[in-house]
Each structure stands twice: as structure tokens, then as C-alpha cells.
Scaffold this active site. Sequence first.
Site, PDB file in Angstrom:
ATOM      1  N   ASP A  19      64.581  19.443  34.538  1.00 18.18           N
ATOM      2  CA  ASP A  19      64.240  20.783  34.091  1.00 18.18           C
ATOM      3  C   ASP A  19      64.034  20.748  32.582  1.00 18.18           C
ATOM      4  OD1 ASP A  19      64.202  23.472  33.435  1.00 18.18           O
ATOM      5  OD2 ASP A  19      65.691  23.976  34.976  1.00 18.18           O
ATOM      6  N   SER A  46      54.554  29.369  34.819  1.00 19.38           N
ATOM      7  CA  SER A  46      53.099  29.178  34.841  1.00 19.38           C
ATOM      8  C   SER A  46      52.286  30.451  34.749  1.00 19.38           C
ATOM      9  CB  SER A  46      52.695  28.417  36.094  1.00 19.38           C
ATOM     10  OG  SER A  46      52.973  29.210  37.222  1.00 19.38           O
ATOM     11  N   SER A  71      48.888  29.003  24.596  1.00 21.23           N
ATOM     12  CA  SER A  71      48.182  29.927  25.495  1.00 21.23           C
ATOM     13  C   SER A  71      47.577  31.102  24.739  1.00 21.23           C
ATOM     14  CB  SER A  71      49.200  30.467  26.501  1.00 21.23           C
ATOM     15  OG  SER A  71      48.727  31.640  27.116  1.00 21.23           O
ATOM     16  N   GLU A  93      47.840  33.927  25.556  1.00 22.53           N
ATOM     17  CA  GLU A  93      48.815  35.018  25.637  1.00 22.53           C
ATOM     18  C   GLU A  93      49.608  35.194  24.343  1.00 22.53           C
ATOM     19  OE1 GLU A  93      49.230  37.313  27.996  1.00 22.53           O
ATOM     20  OE2 GLU A  93      47.600  36.463  29.176  1.00 22.53           O
ATOM     21  N   TYR A 100      56.191  35.855  28.691  1.00 30.20           N
ATOM     22  CA  TYR A 100      55.457  34.589  28.654  1.00 30.20           C
ATOM     23  C   TYR A 100      54.837  34.379  27.271  1.00 30.20           C
ATOM     24  CZ  TYR A 100      51.908  31.107  29.937  1.00 30.20           C
ATOM     25  OH  TYR A 100      51.124  29.993  29.999  1.00 30.20           O
ATOM     26  N   HIS A 147      41.734  28.662  32.531  1.00 32.83           N
ATOM     27  CA  HIS A 147      40.949  27.512  32.979  1.00 32.83           C
ATOM     28  C   HIS A 147      41.289  27.237  34.433  1.00 32.83           C
ATOM     29  CE1 HIS A 147      44.589  26.320  30.881  1.00 32.83           C
ATOM     30  NE2 HIS A 147      44.641  25.238  31.627  1.00 32.83           N
TER      31      HIS A 147
HETATM   32  P1  GDP Z   1      46.078  35.610  33.552  1.00 36.08           P
HETATM   33  O1  GDP Z   1      44.964  36.108  32.694  1.00 36.08           O
HETATM   34  O2  GDP Z   1      46.693  34.358  33.026  1.00 36.08           O
HETATM   35  O3  GDP Z   1      47.112  36.644  33.867  1.00 36.08           O
HETATM   36  O4  GDP Z   1      45.369  35.114  34.946  1.00 36.08           O
HETATM   37  P2  GDP Z   1      45.165  35.832  36.357  1.00 36.08           P
HETATM   38  O5  GDP Z   1      44.129  34.997  37.060  1.00 36.08           O
HETATM   39  O6  GDP Z   1      46.452  36.017  37.067  1.00 36.08           O
HETATM   40  O7  GDP Z   1      44.569  37.263  36.005  1.00 36.08           O
HETATM   41  C1  GDP Z   1      43.316  37.421  35.370  1.00 36.08           C
HETATM   42  C2  GDP Z   1      42.921  38.889  35.355  1.00 36.08           C
HETATM   43  O8  GDP Z   1      42.607  39.307  36.685  1.00 36.08           O
HETATM   44  C3  GDP Z   1      44.028  39.838  34.880  1.00 36.08           C
HETATM   45  O9  GDP Z   1      43.463  40.778  34.004  1.00 36.08           O
HETATM   46  C4  GDP Z   1      44.492  40.533  36.161  1.00 36.08           C
HETATM   47  O10 GDP Z   1      44.988  41.845  35.942  1.00 36.08           O
HETATM   48  C5  GDP Z   1      43.184  40.569  36.924  1.00 36.08           C
HETATM   49  N1  GDP Z   1      43.366  40.760  38.381  1.00 36.08           N
HETATM   50  C6  GDP Z   1      42.755  41.721  39.136  1.00 36.08           C
HETATM   51  N2  GDP Z   1      43.152  41.626  40.407  1.00 36.08           N
HETATM   52  C7  GDP Z   1      44.042  40.605  40.481  1.00 36.08           C
HETATM   53  C8  GDP Z   1      44.798  40.037  41.553  1.00 36.08           C
HETATM   54  O11 GDP Z   1      44.721  40.460  42.699  1.00 36.08           O
HETATM   55  N3  GDP Z   1      45.596  38.960  41.240  1.00 36.08           N
HETATM   56  C9  GDP Z   1      45.687  38.460  39.959  1.00 36.08           C
HETATM   57  N4  GDP Z   1      46.482  37.400  39.715  1.00 36.08           N
HETATM   58  N5  GDP Z   1      44.997  39.006  38.927  1.00 36.08           N
HETATM   59  C10 GDP Z   1      44.185  40.052  39.188  1.00 36.08           C
END
Ligand code: GDP
Length: 319
Positions: free
Chosen positions: A51, A77, A122, A124, A146, A175
Site C-alpha cells: 500500500d 483513481s 492531474s 484536478e 482528490y 486519457h
Molecule cells: P473525470 O473528469 O476524471 O471525473 O472523468 P469521468 O470520465 O468520470 O467524467 C468525465 C465527465 O463526464 C464529468 O464531467 C462527469 O460529470 C461527466 N459524466 C456524465 N455522465 C457520467 C456518467 O454516467 N459517469 C461518469 N463517470 N461521468 C459522467
Amino acid sequence: MTVALVTGVAGQDGSYLAERLLGEGVQVHGLVRTPDRLDVLPAGLHLHAGDLADTVAVAELVRETRPDEIYNLGGISSVAASWERPVETGAVSGLGAVGLYDAAWRLQEETGRPVRVLQASSAEIYGSPDRSPQDEGTALRPTSPYGVAKAYAHQMAAVYRARGLGVSACVLYNHESPRRPETFVTRKISVAAARIARDGAGTLALGNLDARRDWGWAPDYVDAMVRAARHPESGDFVVASGRTRSVAEFVAAAFAAAGIDDWAAHVEVDPRFVRPVDPAEQVGDPRRARDVLGWGGTLPFEEIVGRMVRHDLAVLGAA
Ligand code: GDP
């Protein structure tokens, strides 16, 4: 022989990185927390269970394996998971990274040999950014557990750099690849498009269709990390495509790749997937990575989506 230590080796990026390094003849040690998804890992990899938050054990692993290169890809993640487990996120993605820098620095002091470290940072860390696109000088304003943990690790990388450790941070924008788990929207969409194409019917429930992200191809982002780790001048590098698409555009491209024209007929918005806090748009300026590292993405957006969908059609036996 070059020795590398990769944390998070069982993840999307870790598995591509391990393949790449082994192909170069590098001896690769990988840290895994849970032994799931080990099927994606290439033969010849030295696996270690542990860990990242256990900084004593991680320091011991660094002393034992004596790596020339350390890639810190491990951690919580996703943003969503960090809201569920905020304390663990800080311990693993924040303090865990610092434990690794410190162990690398001590090894370097002890042996007199340089240890190169790459932190998978990231987008973020910018949270709600005060400018768009974001670059290496953009203020850190994280808005999730995060993002805060990653921002701490990012700033500590600069502290260790000033202390003489060759640590670089790649600020990675989204990505994707067929190895993305379905907790990410892209893979959720590609799997659904393949399923609906196979069945000739079905729906996909999503959250915010208007959210815009800067999506790239995961193996290209791994290439940026290797280039950054090995570049004589360590520093921060934004790794991004520089272009955004909406979730709806991703859906349209995925359904088109699966042979479905009327994607809207199969998609519904479910409030359960709409996030309370969600950056509306994230876009990075990758000029520094291009100019200093000679890096660039190799696949256009449509091809990234197409490869994911074709993979999922093949998995479902619908190709
Ligand atoms: P993130 O940008 O690292 O949070 O990657 P995600 O692939 O989880 O999300 C990308 C974008 O897609 C974010 O703005 C989410 O709010 C949007 N999104 C819309 N619908 C969905 C869903 O059903 N699942 C996820 N994971 N994201 C969603």
C-alpha cells in the site's frame, strides 16, 4: 540494466507503462495494492504487493529494488471515489507520493546515483481554474479531496526538486483506452454502444451531457511520462490534447462507430450520475511538453473513440 519501479502498475497507465519499459529491456518492479486485474499485466514484471500509504514499507521497497526510475501512478483513481474516502485519498495520493520522493532522495544520497521520479499529477489540481486553457503557471485551486491530495503531492514534488531530486510532474488531462474501467464516462459509453449495437435495443443512463473534457489516448500520456522522467531538465508538464469535447459528442462518436445513428433515442439523463461539484470544462495547454519533451498525441478524437468501441464490440462478440 535500467531498473524501474512503477506504483499503480495494475491500472490503465501502469499496464501500458510496464509493457513499454519491458520492451526496452528495463527491469520493472510493480507495486500493486490489490491483486485484481493482474491479467492485463505483461510477463516478466516483478510484482510487489503493498500500500502506498505504508510509507515505511514503500521506503524499504525502494531500498531493496534500487530503481533508476520511479513512476508514481498509484493512488485513488477517481474524483468520485475520493468523495467516498477522503482521508484515505490524502494518505495514499498525497502522503504516499511524498513517501516515495523521500525514499528516492535518500537512495540518491546514499548511492550517489541519480534517481529520476515521475509524479502522475492531474488536471484536478486546477479545480475551478482562473484561466483556460490551463498551463504550468495556472494557480492550483482544487475542489475535491482528490484534487487537494494531488495538489499537495504536486507541490511537494517541487520541494524535492529544489532539494536535488530529479522529480517531474506530468499534469495529466483525461486519457482513455479500452483499459479504462467503466467508472469513467468514456468506457461506460463505449461498452453501452457495443451492447446496444449487439442487442439492437437498450438505453444508456448518464449524468451531465454538456460537461466538456480534454480527452487523449492513454499510451500517448504514458509516453509523455517516460519522456519527462528521462529529460535532463525536470519540471512540470501539462499533458493534454488542447481540445475539448462534450460528453454528448463522445456519445455521438461512439454510437456512430458502433453503427447507430440515432444515439439520442438510446440515452437518458439520470440525476444519480449528475455530480454536485463538477468542473464544466477542463482543457490543458500542452505547449511546454511539446517544446521541451518533443511530445505530441498520436490519435485524433474519433480514432480514440473508435478503438474503444471496436474493442468492446469484439469483447461482446458483436464485431
Ligand atoms: P473525470 O473528469 O476524471 O471525473 O472523468 P469521468 O470520465 O468520470 O467524467 C468525465 C465527465 O463526464 C464529468 O464531467 C462527469 O460529470 C461527466 N459524466 C456524465 N455522465 C457520467 C456518467 O454516467 N459517469 C461518469 N463517470 N461521468 C459522467
